[in-house]
Each structure stands twice: as structure tokens, then as C-alpha cells.
Design a protein around this motif. Structure first.
Motif, PDB file in Angstrom:
ATOM      1  N   LEU A  15      -3.099  22.045 -34.188  1.00 43.69           N
ATOM      2  CA  LEU A  15      -4.226  21.833 -33.287  1.00 43.69           C
ATOM      3  C   LEU A  15      -4.434  20.360 -32.929  1.00 43.69           C
ATOM      4  N   GLY A  16      -4.175  19.460 -33.869  1.00 39.66           N
ATOM      5  CA  GLY A  16      -4.357  18.043 -33.572  1.00 39.66           C
ATOM      6  C   GLY A  16      -3.461  17.579 -32.444  1.00 39.66           C
ATOM      7  N   ARG A  17      -2.187  17.946 -32.521  1.00 37.71           N
ATOM      8  CA  ARG A  17      -1.246  17.560 -31.470  1.00 37.71           C
ATOM      9  C   ARG A  17      -1.609  18.219 -30.145  1.00 37.71           C
ATOM     10  N   PHE A  18      -1.996  19.484 -30.228  1.00 39.71           N
ATOM     11  CA  PHE A  18      -2.354  20.214 -29.016  1.00 39.71           C
ATOM     12  C   PHE A  18      -3.588  19.591 -28.356  1.00 39.71           C
ATOM     13  N   ALA A  19      -4.544  19.156 -29.181  1.00 39.86           N
ATOM     14  CA  ALA A  19      -5.761  18.528 -28.656  1.00 39.86           C
ATOM     15  C   ALA A  19      -5.421  17.246 -27.908  1.00 39.86           C
ATOM     16  N   VAL A  20      -4.542  16.429 -28.480  1.00 41.10           N
ATOM     17  CA  VAL A  20      -4.153  15.175 -27.819  1.00 41.10           C
ATOM     18  C   VAL A  20      -3.458  15.470 -26.496  1.00 41.10           C
ATOM     19  N   SER A  21      -2.571  16.464 -26.492  1.00 42.20           N
ATOM     20  CA  SER A  21      -1.862  16.829 -25.268  1.00 42.20           C
ATOM     21  C   SER A  21      -2.832  17.293 -24.188  1.00 42.20           C
ATOM     22  N   GLY A  22      -3.832  18.088 -24.578  1.00 39.95           N
ATOM     23  CA  GLY A  22      -4.829  18.550 -23.617  1.00 39.95           C
ATOM     24  C   GLY A  22      -5.714  17.419 -23.104  1.00 39.95           C
ATOM     25  N   GLY A  45       4.460  15.083 -19.752  1.00 42.87           N
ATOM     26  CA  GLY A  45       4.278  16.176 -20.704  1.00 42.87           C
ATOM     27  C   GLY A  45       2.867  16.215 -21.224  1.00 42.87           C
ATOM     28  N   ALA A  46       2.098  17.216 -20.825  1.00 41.83           N
ATOM     29  CA  ALA A  46       0.721  17.398 -21.278  1.00 41.83           C
ATOM     30  C   ALA A  46       0.302  18.824 -20.954  1.00 41.83           C
ATOM     31  N   ASP A  47      -0.767  19.293 -21.602  1.00 44.24           N
ATOM     32  CA  ASP A  47      -1.204  20.675 -21.416  1.00 44.24           C
ATOM     33  C   ASP A  47      -2.407  20.736 -20.488  1.00 44.24           C
ATOM     34  N   LEU A  48      -2.192  21.266 -19.299  1.00 43.17           N
ATOM     35  CA  LEU A  48      -3.220  21.374 -18.267  1.00 43.17           C
ATOM     36  C   LEU A  48      -3.668  22.817 -18.140  1.00 43.17           C
ATOM     37  N   ALA A  98      -1.769  26.516 -17.158  1.00 45.66           N
ATOM     38  CA  ALA A  98      -1.777  27.500 -18.249  1.00 45.66           C
ATOM     39  C   ALA A  98      -2.365  28.824 -17.790  1.00 45.66           C
ATOM     40  N   MET A  99      -3.241  28.786 -16.779  1.00 46.50           N
ATOM     41  CA  MET A  99      -3.852  30.005 -16.250  1.00 46.50           C
ATOM     42  C   MET A  99      -2.844  30.909 -15.564  1.00 46.50           C
ATOM     43  N   MET A 100      -1.683  30.372 -15.204  1.00 42.83           N
ATOM     44  CA  MET A 100      -0.590  31.188 -14.686  1.00 42.83           C
ATOM     45  C   MET A 100       0.401  31.533 -15.791  1.00 42.83           C
ATOM     46  N   THR A 101       0.834  30.519 -16.541  1.00 44.62           N
ATOM     47  CA  THR A 101       1.917  30.681 -17.505  1.00 44.62           C
ATOM     48  C   THR A 101       1.558  31.647 -18.628  1.00 44.62           C
ATOM     49  N   THR A 138      -5.675  30.203 -26.124  1.00 45.23           N
ATOM     50  CA  THR A 138      -4.973  28.974 -25.752  1.00 45.23           C
ATOM     51  C   THR A 138      -5.556  28.382 -24.476  1.00 45.23           C
ATOM     52  N   ILE A 139      -5.861  29.239 -23.511  1.00 45.87           N
ATOM     53  CA  ILE A 139      -6.489  28.770 -22.274  1.00 45.87           C
ATOM     54  C   ILE A 139      -7.846  28.133 -22.574  1.00 45.87           C
ATOM     55  N   ALA A 140      -8.640  28.778 -23.433  1.00 50.58           N
ATOM     56  CA  ALA A 140      -9.980  28.258 -23.760  1.00 50.58           C
ATOM     57  C   ALA A 140      -9.896  26.899 -24.454  1.00 50.58           C
ATOM     58  N   VAL A 141      -8.991  26.770 -25.424  1.00 52.65           N
ATOM     59  CA  VAL A 141      -8.850  25.488 -26.135  1.00 52.65           C
ATOM     60  C   VAL A 141      -8.343  24.404 -25.192  1.00 52.65           C
ATOM     61  N   THR A 142      -7.405  24.751 -24.318  1.00 55.21           N
ATOM     62  CA  THR A 142      -6.889  23.782 -23.351  1.00 55.21           C
ATOM     63  C   THR A 142      -8.008  23.299 -22.432  1.00 55.21           C
ATOM     64  N   PHE A 143      -8.869  24.215 -22.005  1.00 50.15           N
ATOM     65  CA  PHE A 143     -10.011  23.857 -21.145  1.00 50.15           C
ATOM     66  C   PHE A 143     -10.911  22.832 -21.844  1.00 50.15           C
ATOM     67  N   VAL A 144     -11.240  23.098 -23.093  1.00 51.57           N
ATOM     68  CA  VAL A 144     -12.116  22.191 -23.847  1.00 51.57           C
ATOM     69  C   VAL A 144     -11.460  20.822 -24.028  1.00 51.57           C
ATOM     70  N   MET A 145     -10.173  20.797 -24.333  1.00 54.71           N
ATOM     71  CA  MET A 145      -9.489  19.521 -24.530  1.00 54.71           C
ATOM     72  C   MET A 145      -9.344  18.747 -23.223  1.00 54.71           C
ATOM     73  N   ASN A 146      -9.079  19.453 -22.119  1.00 52.60           N
ATOM     74  CA  ASN A 146      -9.057  18.784 -20.816  1.00 52.60           C
ATOM     75  C   ASN A 146     -10.413  18.173 -20.504  1.00 52.60           C
ATOM     76  N   LEU A 147     -11.486  18.891 -20.839  1.00 50.95           N
ATOM     77  CA  LEU A 147     -12.838  18.377 -20.614  1.00 50.95           C
ATOM     78  C   LEU A 147     -13.082  17.117 -21.430  1.00 50.95           C
ATOM     79  N   ALA A 148     -12.690  17.128 -22.695  1.00 51.93           N
ATOM     80  CA  ALA A 148     -12.875  15.960 -23.554  1.00 51.93           C
ATOM     81  C   ALA A 148     -12.111  14.751 -23.012  1.00 51.93           C
ATOM     82  N   GLY A 149     -10.867  14.953 -22.605  1.00 49.33           N
ATOM     83  CA  GLY A 149     -10.072  13.857 -22.070  1.00 49.33           C
ATOM     84  C   GLY A 149     -10.619  13.330 -20.761  1.00 49.33           C
ATOM     85  N   SER A 150     -11.089  14.240 -19.911  1.00 45.68           N
ATOM     86  CA  SER A 150     -11.656  13.842 -18.619  1.00 45.68           C
ATOM     87  C   SER A 150     -12.915  13.005 -18.804  1.00 45.68           C
ATOM     88  N   LEU A 151     -13.793  13.437 -19.710  1.00 44.15           N
ATOM     89  CA  LEU A 151     -15.043  12.710 -19.929  1.00 44.15           C
ATOM     90  C   LEU A 151     -14.784  11.346 -20.569  1.00 44.15           C
TER      91      LEU A 151
END
Length: 278
Positions: free
Chosen positions: A25-32, A80-83, A87-90, A108-121
Motif C-alpha cells: 500500500l505504501g508504494r501504491f499510495a506514492v504512485s497514486g 509511471g503512476a496510477d491514475l 483505472a476506471m477502464m482497465t 483499487t479504483i477507490a484507493v487510487t481516487f483517494v491517493m490522486n486526491l491527496a497528491g493533487s491537494l
């Protein structure tokens, strides 16, 4: 160029890879978070270049916006990052092919959404602290104008604009999976993103940075309520565009394959594969 069934096989592998990210999860969070920041870079680049044109009444402002925003998805794909929007297609395609379970795909979609939000903010906060939108006043004015426009869009408008946006974003990812040349991938990304930005469609992750900048700078049209509503309706539209129109659509066109049938087919007629990384 890969056939549609072969591309679906690549998508199944990508879905397994993405869903497997939850185990680290740590690596996935950074990627998101990086994906959220990369899209934010596109937002800031867009307002910094198109804002002065918009202020001057230049009709090329929308075209320039579309041309430069392709940098954002290029960074996601090639760095390389998780968007979440791709992910909503893949992941739904992976679930349809039984490569991953529906529950795992949704999580996975839900966690990616939260991590994208954190990175964006986080990125939006850095932009406000840096003052770059104050030194380029038309850029800041463009952000304010975008927020004002979004505040007056109805839920159905946001949903439909979200659908149209993610059809184009996911088509960019889908087409990239079909070709081998990096130059061709770049051209496909920029073409699809040009169409989505210049047409005024809505991307949930781009809006995370836009609203983040508005919230941190005190824009009256960037309230938490408006932000949450935008994420809900645009996110729903993006999900429909990615999962149903592109994801389900090409799964049907490709013959509605299952993962076991894909494997059996590969044994009979081996095909060249491409890396699922993106």
C-alpha cells in the motif's frame, strides 16, 4: 499494432498488476499521489500559457489549453503512476475477463481516487505557496473563471461532461496499449487530450488541483460543498465513460473473452505482447 483481443489480454495483465498494488500500500499510495501531481502540472501549465491569451480575448486560448495539457497524461504514462481515470477502464476490463475480482477492482479504483486526491491537494498547496499564479495574474484569473463556471454547472451537465472526457482519456490509454512506438503513443495522447480539453469536458483529477488551488487561495467559488459535488458527479461520469463505454464496449467488440479463454488462445496461436506498464 495489436488486435483488439490481444489488447484485452494486455489490459488483463495491467488490471492484475494494478490490483496487486494494494498488497504494497505504501508504494501504491506514492504512485497514486504522483499521478495526482502530474495532472496538476498539466492544470498549472494550461492556465499559465492559455490564461494570458484568454485575458487578451485571443480565440486560440482553448486550442493552446488542449495542446499543452497532453503533458499531464504523458507524464503519467511514461514516468509511471496510477491514475484513477485510466483505472476506471482497465480494472473493469480485468474484472470482465475474470483476471481480478469485481470487489478487488472496485477497491483499487477507490484507493487510487483517494491517493490522486491527496497528491493533487499537496501539489495545489505548493502552487499557492509558490505564488506563481500571483506573478502571472491572467493564470490566476483563469483558475477563478474555471471555478465560477463549474459552480453553475448542473449535476447532469457535470456527469455528461465527465463521460465525454473519460471516453477520450481512456481511448488514449487503450490506443497506447495497441501500438509499440513511443512516438506514436505521444501523438495519440496529445490528440485525445486536445479533444477533451478544447471541448470543455470534465476530468475529476484535474478538478482536484483546480479546486485545491481555489480552496487554499480563498476563492469564493471553491467551497467544500462545491468541491465534493464536483468530485461526485464528474467522478461518476468519468466512471461511466471509462468502465462502460470504452471498457465494456471494447470487451464486447473483442468477443467478450475470459482470462482462461485468452490463455488457451495464446497456446494455439502465440502473439507478440506489449508491456502493460503505465
Amino acid at each position: 499494432m495489436l488486435s483488439i483481443p490481444d489488447t484485452l489480454s494486455v489490459q488483463a495483465d495491467a488490471a492484475v498488476h494494478k490490483a496487486g498494488g494494494l498488497r504494497t500500500l505504501g508504494r501504491f499510495a506514492v504512485s497514486g499521489m504522483l499521478a495526482g501531481a502530474y495532472i496538476g502540472i498539466g492544470v498549472v501549465l494550461m492556465v499559465s500559457t492559455a490564461g494570458p491569451l484568454l485575458a487578451a480575448g485571443d480565440g486560440l486560448a482553448k486550442l493552446v489549453s488542449g495542446l499543452v495539457f497532453g503533458v499531464a497524461l504523458t507524464l503519467v504514462v511514461f514516468a509511471g503512476a496510477d491514475l484513477v481515470t485510466s483505472a476506471m477502464m482497465t480494472l473493469p476490463q480485468g474484472a470482465l475477463m475474470r483476471a481480478v475480482s469485481p470487489g478487488r477492482a472496485a477497491a483499487t479504483i477507490a484507493v487510487t481516487f483517494v491517493m490522486n486526491l491527496a497528491g493533487s491537494l499537496l501539489f495545489a498547496g505548493l502552487i499557492v505557496i509558490s505564488g506563481v499564479l500571483h506573478s502571472n495574474a491572467p493564470a490566476g484569473q483563469m483558475v477563478s473563471g474555471m471555478l465560477e463556471s463549474k459552480a453553475h454547472e448542473s449535476p447532469i451537465e457535470l456527469v455528461v461532461r465527465g463521460i465525454l472526457c473519460n471516453v477520450l482519456v481512456c481511448l488514449a490509454i487503450w490506443m497506447c496499449a495497441r501500438v509499440h512506438s513511443d512516438v506514436t503513443k505521444l501523438l495519440l495522447i496529445f490528440a485525445a487530450i486536445l479533444a477533451f480539453i478544447s471541448s470543455g469536458f470534465e476530468h475529476v483529477v484535474a478538478n482536484m488541483t483546480t479546486y485545491g488551488i481555489g480552496l487554499f487561495s480563498g476563492d469564493p467559488n471553491a467551497t467544500l460543498g462545491l468541491f465534493a459535488g464536483n468530485l461526485l458527479w464528474v467522478g461518476l461520469g468519468n466512471l461511466i465513460g471509462g468502465a462502460v463505454i470504452v471498457g465494456l464496449g471494447y470487451w464486447i467488440i473483442g468477443g467478450s473473452p475470459r482470462r482462461d479463454r485468452i490463455a488457451a488462445s495464446a497456446e494455439i496461436a502465440p502473439t507478440e505482447s506489449v508491456s502493460p506498464r503505465r
